[in-house]
Design a protein around this motif. Structure first.
Motif, PDB file in Angstrom:
ATOM      1  N   ASN A 200       0.771  -1.281  -0.039  1.00 10.59           N
ATOM      2  CA  ASN A 200       0.062   0.055   0.079  1.00 10.59           C
ATOM      3  C   ASN A 200       0.739   1.333  -0.111  1.00 10.59           C
ATOM      4  N   ALA A 201       1.826   1.334   0.692  1.00 12.69           N
ATOM      5  CA  ALA A 201       2.670   2.352   0.956  1.00 12.69           C
ATOM      6  C   ALA A 201       3.329   2.766  -0.488  1.00 12.69           C
TER       7      ALA A 201
ATOM      8  N   ALA B 137       0.817   4.135  -2.788  1.00 13.23           N
ATOM      9  CA  ALA B 137       0.732   5.437  -2.413  1.00 13.23           C
ATOM     10  C   ALA B 137       1.570   6.348  -2.847  1.00 13.23           C
TER      11      ALA B 137
ATOM     12  N   ASP C  88       5.721   5.924   5.284  1.00  9.02           N
ATOM     13  CA  ASP C  88       6.261   6.487   3.941  1.00  9.02           C
ATOM     14  C   ASP C  88       5.934   7.782   3.733  1.00  9.02           C
TER      15      ASP C  88
ATOM     16  N   GLY D  21      -0.673  10.394   2.087  1.00  8.59           N
ATOM     17  CA  GLY D  21      -1.164  10.142   3.376  1.00  8.59           C
ATOM     18  C   GLY D  21      -2.568   9.641   3.091  1.00  8.59           C
ATOM     19  N   ILE D  22      -3.356   9.129   4.059  1.00  8.18           N
ATOM     20  CA  ILE D  22      -4.570   8.566   3.727  1.00  8.18           C
ATOM     21  C   ILE D  22      -5.671   9.297   3.799  1.00  8.18           C
ATOM     22  N   PRO D  23      -6.382   9.285   2.750  1.00 10.67           N
ATOM     23  CA  PRO D  23      -7.632  10.313   2.533  1.00 10.67           C
ATOM     24  C   PRO D  23      -8.454  10.335   3.781  1.00 10.67           C
TER      25      PRO D  23
ATOM     26  N   ILE E  19     -10.298   2.322   7.497  1.00  9.55           N
ATOM     27  CA  ILE E  19      -9.225   1.537   6.497  1.00  9.55           C
ATOM     28  C   ILE E  19      -9.187  -0.022   6.692  1.00  9.55           C
TER      29      ILE E  19
ATOM     30  N   VAL F  62     -12.999  -1.463   2.145  1.00 11.70           N
ATOM     31  CA  VAL F  62     -12.906   0.072   2.216  1.00 11.70           C
ATOM     32  C   VAL F  62     -11.496   0.213   1.212  1.00 11.70           C
ATOM     33  N   SER F  63     -11.677   1.175   0.180  1.00  4.34           N
ATOM     34  CA  SER F  63     -10.408   1.247  -0.539  1.00  4.34           C
ATOM     35  C   SER F  63     -10.517   2.708  -1.163  1.00  4.34           C
ATOM     36  N   GLY F  64      -9.264   3.354  -1.218  1.00  6.67           N
ATOM     37  CA  GLY F  64      -9.226   4.677  -1.680  1.00  6.67           C
ATOM     38  C   GLY F  64      -8.650   4.505  -3.153  1.00  6.67           C
ATOM     39  N   ARG F  65      -8.406   3.514  -3.832  1.00  7.82           N
ATOM     40  CA  ARG F  65      -7.752   3.271  -5.105  1.00  7.82           C
ATOM     41  C   ARG F  65      -8.924   2.829  -6.070  1.00  7.82           C
TER      42      ARG F  65
ATOM     43  N   GLY G 217      -6.690  -5.701   1.620  1.00  3.93           N
ATOM     44  CA  GLY G 217      -5.287  -5.873   2.046  1.00  3.93           C
ATOM     45  C   GLY G 217      -5.207  -5.573   3.531  1.00  3.93           C
TER      46      GLY G 217
ATOM     47  N   SER H 111      -7.601  -5.202   5.908  1.00  2.00           N
ATOM     48  CA  SER H 111      -8.673  -6.017   6.641  1.00  2.00           C
ATOM     49  C   SER H 111      -7.743  -7.273   7.108  1.00  2.00           C
TER      50      SER H 111
ATOM     51  N   PHE I  68       2.425   3.192   9.543  1.00  2.00           N
ATOM     52  CA  PHE I  68       1.628   1.712  10.182  1.00  2.00           C
ATOM     53  C   PHE I  68       2.340   1.207  11.256  1.00  2.00           C
TER      54      PHE I  68
HETATM   55  N1  LIG Z   1       0.514   4.151   3.191  1.00  2.00           N
HETATM   56  C1  LIG Z   1      -0.760   4.633   2.799  1.00  2.00           C
HETATM   57  N2  LIG Z   1      -0.757   5.897   2.289  1.00  2.00           N
HETATM   58  C2  LIG Z   1      -1.945   6.410   1.728  1.00  2.00           C
HETATM   59  N3  LIG Z   1      -3.049   5.654   1.665  1.00  2.00           N
HETATM   60  C3  LIG Z   1      -3.110   4.319   2.116  1.00  2.00           C
HETATM   61  C4  LIG Z   1      -2.000   3.801   2.632  1.00  2.00           C
HETATM   62  N4  LIG Z   1      -2.153   2.408   2.933  1.00  2.00           N
HETATM   63  C5  LIG Z   1      -3.445   2.333   2.956  1.00  2.00           C
HETATM   64  N5  LIG Z   1      -3.960   3.362   2.225  1.00  2.00           N
HETATM   65  C6  LIG Z   1      -5.333   3.777   1.793  1.00  2.00           C
HETATM   66  O1  LIG Z   1      -6.105   2.539   2.443  1.00  2.00           O
HETATM   67  C7  LIG Z   1      -6.977   1.903   1.495  1.00  2.00           C
HETATM   68  C8  LIG Z   1      -7.323   0.477   1.804  1.00  2.00           C
HETATM   69  O2  LIG Z   1      -6.176  -0.307   1.665  1.00  2.00           O
HETATM   70  P1  LIG Z   1      -6.028  -1.865   1.569  1.00  2.00           P
HETATM   71  O3  LIG Z   1      -7.198  -2.477   2.614  1.00  2.00           O
HETATM   72  O4  LIG Z   1      -4.905  -2.635   1.345  1.00  2.00           O
HETATM   73  O5  LIG Z   1      -7.192  -2.080   0.219  1.00  2.00           O
HETATM   74  P2  LIG Z   1      -6.597  -1.621  -1.404  1.00  2.00           P
HETATM   75  O6  LIG Z   1      -5.392  -1.593  -1.521  1.00  2.00           O
HETATM   76  O7  LIG Z   1      -7.187  -2.979  -2.190  1.00  2.00           O
HETATM   77  O8  LIG Z   1      -7.415  -0.297  -1.807  1.00  2.00           O
HETATM   78  C9  LIG Z   1      -6.069   2.043   0.168  1.00  2.00           C
HETATM   79  O9  LIG Z   1      -6.996   1.979  -0.873  1.00  2.00           O
HETATM   80  C10 LIG Z   1      -5.430   3.545   0.289  1.00  2.00           C
HETATM   81  O10 LIG Z   1      -6.520   4.536   0.086  1.00  2.00           O
END
Ligand SMILES: Nc1ncnc2c1ncn2[C@@H]1O[C@H](COP(=O)(O)OP(=O)(O)O)[C@@H](O)[C@H]1O
Ligand SMILES: [Mg+2]
Length: 348
Positions: free
Chosen positions: A248-249, A252, A286, A290-292, A299, A304-307, A314, A316, A340
């Motif tokens: 994820n890092a 991002a 990283d 940052g996380i939305p 998260i 729940v995904s921001g992508r 991942g 969870s 994290f």
């Molecule tokens: N290091 C990070 N920096 C920014 N956003 C992050 C980071 N780690 C996780 N996220 C956010 O958390 C969401 C959830 O992550 P995850 O559970 O792995 O699902 P996925 O990667 O499939 O979206 C990501 O989609 C992202 O928006």
């Protein structure tokens, strides 16, 4: 002891941090609890502006100025203050009393330890409840899906037209995709196969895997504590959990940036309500965006995904795997600094 000596002795021994500030919010007095909180001796603090000690607490300082100007005492609960040299913010209850137009008394009582434990307990309970619901749901979907897929295959054999076979293939293809997703949701069900492992070996595995799949613009630095003892864990599960976080890092960072992997020992640390003598703290930091904010609180929940195109599984799965090792994953994030922290008990 005379009263004149007793009062200073009381203040010096209070658990509450007591600060006295002048009209320009410069420190004129700190009691020992305040020295501990600010990690600064009273001698060095004297004359320093509080704004220099708490550079990121603009809102809080503004409120102090207002209290002084209006000569109004006030109390604010659960103020989050980022102290210099502390990665995580400290949470305090703050009472402010103007003694004169040039003297402000500030009392700070740390409440984060207590809050943290309650929050962790709630979170652990939520994850567990989530897991039960999800598992039930996954099973309920999985069984009819098998039937659906089988029927589509039978149908495919019965029809001659390639055009129509297109349709049955869509059904089997989509059923396969769903089954795959469900399988991943059910995966962390098996109990860990524990053995003594070196956490740094696991981290190095994760590091090389992520480096192999990312751009050259991403650097993965290490800051390991070599004195960290081995711990009893399922290496595959632990690698999977760490990989999900580090991946994820890397995602991002979008091709450019720094990931820092760190390990430390924490003593007398509790995870939820259970206290442990020794805990391994693994940090994955990283310098990405940052996380939305809108998904920050959720998260670790599945889906729940921001992508775009993310499954949201991942973190969870990572949390479930770490929970199965009696550990916990925590996260703090702001632009340029997302951390994290994986806590794993080394000794009960
Ligand atoms: N290091 C990070 N920096 C920014 N956003 C992050 C980071 N780690 C996780 N996220 C956010 O958390 C969401 C959830 O992550 P995850 O559970 O792995 O699902 P996925 O990667 O499939 O979206 C990501 O989609 C992202 O928006
Ligand atoms: Mg992910």
């Amino acid at each position: 002891m005379s009263t004149a000596k007793l009062y200073p002795a009381i203040i010096e021994n209070l658990n509450t941090a007591v600060l006295l500030l002048d009209g320009a919010l410069r420190v004129t007095y700190l009691n020992p609890a305040a020295e501990t909180l600010l990690a600064l001796s009273a001698r060095r603090a004297r004359g320093l502006a509080l704004g220099d000690l708490l550079p990121e607490a603009r809102g809080y300082l503004e409120a102090l100025r207002r209290a002084l100007a209006n000569q109004h005492p006030y109390t604010e609960r659960e103020v989050s203050l980022r102290l210099p040299g502390n990665q995580e913010p400290v949470v305090v209850d703050s009472s402010v009393t103007p003694l004169s137009s040039q003297k402000l008394l500030v009392e700070l009582l740390r409440v984060d330890q207590h809050l943290r434990i309650t929050r962790e307990e709630t979170r652990l309970a939520q994850y567990q409840a989530n897991r039960v619901v999800l598992k039930g749901l996954a099973h309920e979907i999985n069984n009819p899906l098998g039937g659906l897929r089988g029927a589509a295959q039978l149908l495919e054999r019965e029809i001659d037209s390639d055009n129509l076979k297109e349709y049955t293939r869509v059904i089997t293809g989509e059923a396969d995709r769903l089954q795959n997703l469900l399988k991943r949701m059910l995966t962390p069900g098996s109990p860990p196969q524990r053995r003594m492992i070196n956490i740094h070996e696991a981290l190095e595995r994760v590091r090389s895997l992520v480096l192999a799949e990312t751009h050259q613009g991403i650097e993965v630095r290490r800051d390991y504590d070599p004195s960290l003892p081995e711990l009893s864990a399922d290496p595959e599960q632990l690698i999977q959990a760490l990989l999900n976080i580090v991946r994820n890092a890397a995602q991002a960072l979008g091709g450019k940036g720094v990931i820092r992997l760190g390990t430390r020992i924490a003593r007398q640390r509790s995870i939820g309500h259970k206290s442990h003598r020794l805990v391994a703290r693994i940090t994955i930091a990283d310098n990405g965006p940052g996380i939305p904010a809108q998904i920050m609180d959720t998260i670790f929940y599945p889906m729940v995904s921001g992508r775009a195109g993310g499954s949201g599984l991942g973190l969870s799965i990572a949390q479930t795997l770490v929970n199965q090792h009696d550990g916990l994953i925590e996260c703090t994030s702001r632009p340029g600094d997302t951390v994290f922290t994986v806590l794993l008990p080394l000794q009960p």
